[in-house]
Design an enzyme around this catalytic site. Structure first.
Site, short mmCIF file in Angstrom:
data_model
loop_
_atom_site.label_atom_id
_atom_site.label_comp_id
_atom_site.label_asym_id
_atom_site.label_seq_id
_atom_site.Cartn_x
_atom_site.Cartn_y
_atom_site.Cartn_z
N CYS A 1 -72.69 45.54 90.78
CA CYS A 1 -72.45 46.65 91.71
C CYS A 1 -71.91 47.85 90.96
CB CYS A 1 -71.48 46.22 92.81
SG CYS A 1 -69.84 45.79 92.16
N CYS B 1 -68.74 47.35 89.00
CA CYS B 1 -68.94 46.74 87.68
C CYS B 1 -69.23 47.80 86.63
CB CYS B 1 -70.10 45.74 87.73
SG CYS B 1 -69.80 44.30 88.76
N CYS C 1 -80.72 31.32 44.09
CA CYS C 1 -79.38 30.73 44.00
C CYS C 1 -78.53 31.21 45.16
CB CYS C 1 -78.72 31.08 42.66
SG CYS C 1 -78.41 32.84 42.48
N CYS D 1 -78.19 34.88 45.66
CA CYS D 1 -79.34 35.50 46.34
C CYS D 1 -79.15 35.44 47.86
CB CYS D 1 -80.63 34.79 45.96
SG CYS D 1 -81.10 34.99 44.25
N ASP E 1 -66.33 8.68 79.32
CA ASP E 1 -66.34 8.78 80.78
C ASP E 1 -66.99 7.50 81.32
OD1 ASP E 1 -65.89 10.16 83.19
OD2 ASP E 1 -68.00 10.71 83.28
N ASP F 1 -71.77 12.95 80.55
CA ASP F 1 -73.15 13.28 80.90
C ASP F 1 -73.40 14.78 80.94
OD1 ASP F 1 -71.88 14.06 83.21
OD2 ASP F 1 -72.66 12.42 84.43
N ASP G 1 -68.35 17.03 83.60
CA ASP G 1 -67.28 16.97 82.61
C ASP G 1 -67.47 18.03 81.54
OD1 ASP G 1 -69.50 15.79 81.46
OD2 ASP G 1 -68.69 13.77 81.61
#
Length: 821
Positions: free
Chosen positions: A20, A23, A88, A91, A516, A715, A719
């Site tokens: 908006c 913002c 190397c 470089c 978990d 998973d 979490d």
């Protein structure tokens, strides 16, 4: 333009997150407060900020930091450029510095091992051609893949062409160097005790004209083989940098030029000053041996990316579409989401999808690392690149092209291989000053032997050359990235994806693994096992009320109760009001009465008495059941027991983690008694129970406060905060279901064995990195002083330098034979 902005630079930034006019004002205010910003205007319609700033007082990163601090973002993009001409670590640093110069570049990571640069930039401010010009201006090249139908093939062909060029140079060098070395070394040793017989056998070899022949033999090597080093050194010095080419060019050039001086002495009569030891063979041998080392190194480096090539080869080039009942073969990239694809026995699945027809087993080992084939039936998900083993399947495409799981895996592996591990910082810091220090030590060696050691000039020059040629910055630059490339590639083959090199490095330090419970230790598919009404209540009625209340919830336990009611054919009623109490239960109004469904603690907090049910609650919890209590109109109606079966592999996988010396903790929202029943089944000795989803991150913090380095396995769905809080977050899932960008490490198989694999692989990779760095540092620390003391001739120095980086790459390749997990 106002006087205020006369000396300012105009910057146009694409802003994200604005919704908006407020913002836009917030971003504008934040920019105008930034030091060095003279004026800023934000346009909400175009989502761009026009910023006038003084480059002497503010930089792009600081301006972006102000925007992000205000809660918004700046759109960025990344591009990977295949770089040519790097020899190397110096470089790689030169290329990084060059790529940071164009306006709009935010970050650059250059991998010497993969010979690629990953550039993060702001679209519109920086363009690909600007980046290419910056690389070329620094004396390097960018392989053009824009016109190729397959960028990977174009890059591979360019790399192979470079290897063939180095092969030709080695053969040319050997053609002239071998006879030159034999003749020249024979001439040198004639003066030594015990070799006088050579003087009698080859007296003509002592004639001065042979020195001119030696010069003629050395010149093609210097011009043809040495050209790449001279050009590379010139470009490096021109850009205010130094690399391996500088050392090689100076070392071989000094030997060759001194040989020319010796020839001039013969022609112009000052041989008594410069002597007749020409050392043309030193120049030729240095160039030929170092080029041979580069060739062996390039071949070995090519093998470090075998894993990524193997992954890319998994995707079949064609697919068999089913259209109007007819099978039609098309290119795989022409398949669209929703198309029906026929997969015959023995064929690879071309896209991710869902089985519509048929039964079969599918080999997913190339992606998950699990050797056992997986049964597939109607409704099963299949992953592109896997092999259909038995029956004919008809699959509806759900993800195609760049959106398939295989494409995500390849992207993640490439991202990890292109990132820098924190341990590489030391090598980078040393390589930044390495070449200038070696040149200074070489000059010190020359002066020391001349004025303190009182050696003739030719001998002092040879000792100085030996110092320059023995020094090897290449091994330092390759020590970490080659091991990371092999380690991340090996992980991908075994179902373990590291998001970046930092995750690979940090994983070997983990001391505690938090698991978990639901979906990690258990199957994640709970089912109703017990329905226990209080006396006078009907079992079906209890289940009907609970399912009606839970129908609006998406919690796995709620789904299990609804499915159990539907399986019994019970008629569910809609709820007039519904409230989900996160981590506790639900409150619903059914048929005009308030129904509570949730944990026993939830009902007690709502004023319900469960004393008469306590014995049943404890019995269910002791049998590893999750207990759901149900009440209506303030009265308890009964209990429902729900069980989530433990995965068959969990106990063995947890035992393996303990063998690796890790402490294992189970984290769950279940009550302590149920949690401990599961923990005892799988061999876990520490449990943190009754944790709400919002409290998982705090549980991780608590363990970290004890001084533990913590890995969190979940998973990635409920979490995410805990995964982010952990030192290493490991997301466990299966195939297309997994969010691969959600964690530091992704375990594709959905099996806890992947955790042990990830940690074992991290440990093996870090051991290899430490071995490589030890070799790279010790090699230079020991042999440079040895060369300064005059104990090495340039030819032996060149051989040592040539094979030092080859050793590092070969040692990294040994990882591929390690058994991990």
């Amino acid at each position: 333009m106002s006087a205020q902005t006369v000396n300012a630079v105009l910057l146009s930034l694409p802003i994200t997150g604005m919704t908006c006019a407020a913002c836009a004002r917030n971003v504008e205010r934040a920019l105008n407060k930034a030091e060095g910003v003279q004026a800023a205007e934000v346009n909400l319609a175009t989502e761009r900020a026009q910023v006038h700033y003084d480059p002497h007082k503010a930089d792009l990163k600081a301006i972006i930091g102000r925007i992000e601090g205000a809660g918004y973002g700046v759109a960025t993009a990344s591009i990977t450029l295949p770089i040519s001409g790097m020899t190397c670590a110096a470089c790689a640093r030169n290329v990084e510095r060059a790529l940071m110069r164009p306006e709009g570049v935010l970050d650059v990571q250059v991998s010497l091992a993969s010979e690629r640069a990953t550039v993060t930039y702001i679209p519109g401010l920086a363009k690909r051609r600007d980046l290419v010009r910056a690389v070329e201006a620094a004396g390097y090249g960018v392989i053009d893949t824009t016109q190729a139908s397959n960028a990977t093939d174009a890059e591979r062909q360019a790399r192979e062409a470079e290897i063939q060029r180095q092969e030709r140079l080695v053969w040319i060098g050997a053609l002239f160097t071998v006879p030159l070395t034999i003749l020249s070394m024979t001439r040198h040793v004639m003066h030594l005790d015990g070799f006088a017989f050579l003087m009698d056998a080859f007296p003509w070899l002592m004639e001065d004209y042979w020195l001119f022949i030696f010069g003629l033999l050395a010149t093609p090597v210097m011009v043809i083989v040495g050209r790449q080093y001279v050009v590379g050194a010139y470009k490096a010095v021109r850009n205010g940098a130094a690399n391996m080419d500088v050392l090689v060019a100076l070392g071989s050039g000094a030997a060759y030029v001194y040989g020319l001086v010796v020839l001039a002495g013969i022609v112009f009569g000052f041989s008594e000053v410069v002597g007749k030891d020409d050392y043309f063979e030193s120049a030729a041998v240095i160039l030929t041996l170092i080029t041979l080392g580069k060739l062996l190194e390039a071949r070995a480096k090519g093998r470090t990316s075998d894993a990524i090539r193997k992954l890319m080869s998994l995707a079949p080039p064609t697919a068999l579409l089913l259209r109007d009942g007819q099978e039609e073969e098309v290119a795989a990239d022409e398949v669209l989401v929703g198309d029906w694809v026929v997969v015959k026995p023995g064929a690879r699945v071309p896209v991710d999808g869902v089985v519509l027809e048929g039964r079969s087993t599918v080999d997913e080992s190339m992606l998950t690392g699990e050797s056992m084939p997986v049964d597939k039936a109607i409704g099963s998900k299949v992953i592109g690149g896997t092999i259909n083993q038995q029956g004919r399947l008809i699959v509806e495409a759900t993800h195609v092209g760049a959106e398939t799981a295989l494409a995500h895996v390849i992207r993640l592996v490439e991202q990890a291989q292109g990132s820098k591990a924190p341990v590489q910082r030391v090598a980078d810091a040393v390589s930044g000053v390495f070449v200038p220090v070696v040149v200074a030590l070489s000059l010190l060696t020359l002066l020391g032997w001349l004025f303190i050691g009182q050696l003739p000039l030719p001998n002092a020059i040879m000792h100085a050359i030996a110092v320059m040629v023995i020094a090897c910055p290449c091994a330092l630059g390759l020590a970490t990235p080659t091991a990371v490339m092999v380690g991340t590639g090996l992980g991908a083959e075994r179902g373990v994806l590291f998001k970046n090199s930092a995750a690979l490095e940090t994983s070997h330090k983990l001391q505690t693994i938090i698991l978990d419970k639901t979906g990690t230790i258990t199957q994640g598919r709970p089912s109703v096992t017990d329905v226990l009404p209080v006396p006078g209540q009907d079992e079906a009625e209890l289940l009907r009320l609970a399912a009606s209340a839970e129908r609006a919830s998406e919690h796995p336990l709620a789904l299990a109760i609804v499915q159990a009611a539907q399986a019994r054919g019970l008629a569910l009623v809609p709820s007039q009001q519904f409230e989900n109490v996160v981590g506790r239960g639900v409150r619903a109004t059914l048929e005009g009465e308030t129904v509570l469904v949730g944990s026993p603690g939830f009902l007690r907090d709502e004023g319900m008495s469960l004393d008469d049910l306590q014995a049943q609650i404890e019995a269910l919890q002791g049998a590893a059941r999750t207990v759901i209590a149900v009440a209506r109109a303030g009265q308890a109606l009964g209990l429902i027991g729900v069980a989530d079966a433990v995965k068959p592999s969990s106990a063995q996988a947890i035992a393996r983690l303990r063998e690796l010396g890790l402490s294992v903790v189970m984290l769950t929202g279940d009550n302590a008694q149920t949690a401990w029943a599961v923990a005892r089944t799988v061999g876990i000795e520490r449990v943190v129970a009754e944790v709400l989803p919002s409290g998982k991150a705090e549980a991780v913090k608590a363990l970290q406060a004890e001084g533990q380095r913590v890995g969190m396995v979940g998973d990635g769905v409920n979490d995410a905060a805990a995964l982010a809080q952990a030192d290493v977050g490991l997301a466990i899932g299966t195939g297309t279901d997994i969010a691969m960008e959600a964690a530091d490490v992704t375990l594709i198989s959905g099996d806890l064995h992947g955790v042990a694999r990830a940690i074992a692989l991290s440990r093996a990779t870090m051991r290899t990195i430490y071995q490589n760095l030890f070799w790279a540092f010790i090699y230079n620390v020991i042999l440079i002083p040895v060369a300064m003391m005059g104990a090495l001739i340039p030819m032996f120095s060149a051989a040592a330098m040539a094979f030092s980086s080859f050793f590092v790459v070969t040692n990294s390749l040994r990882l591929r034979n390690r058994q991990v997990g």
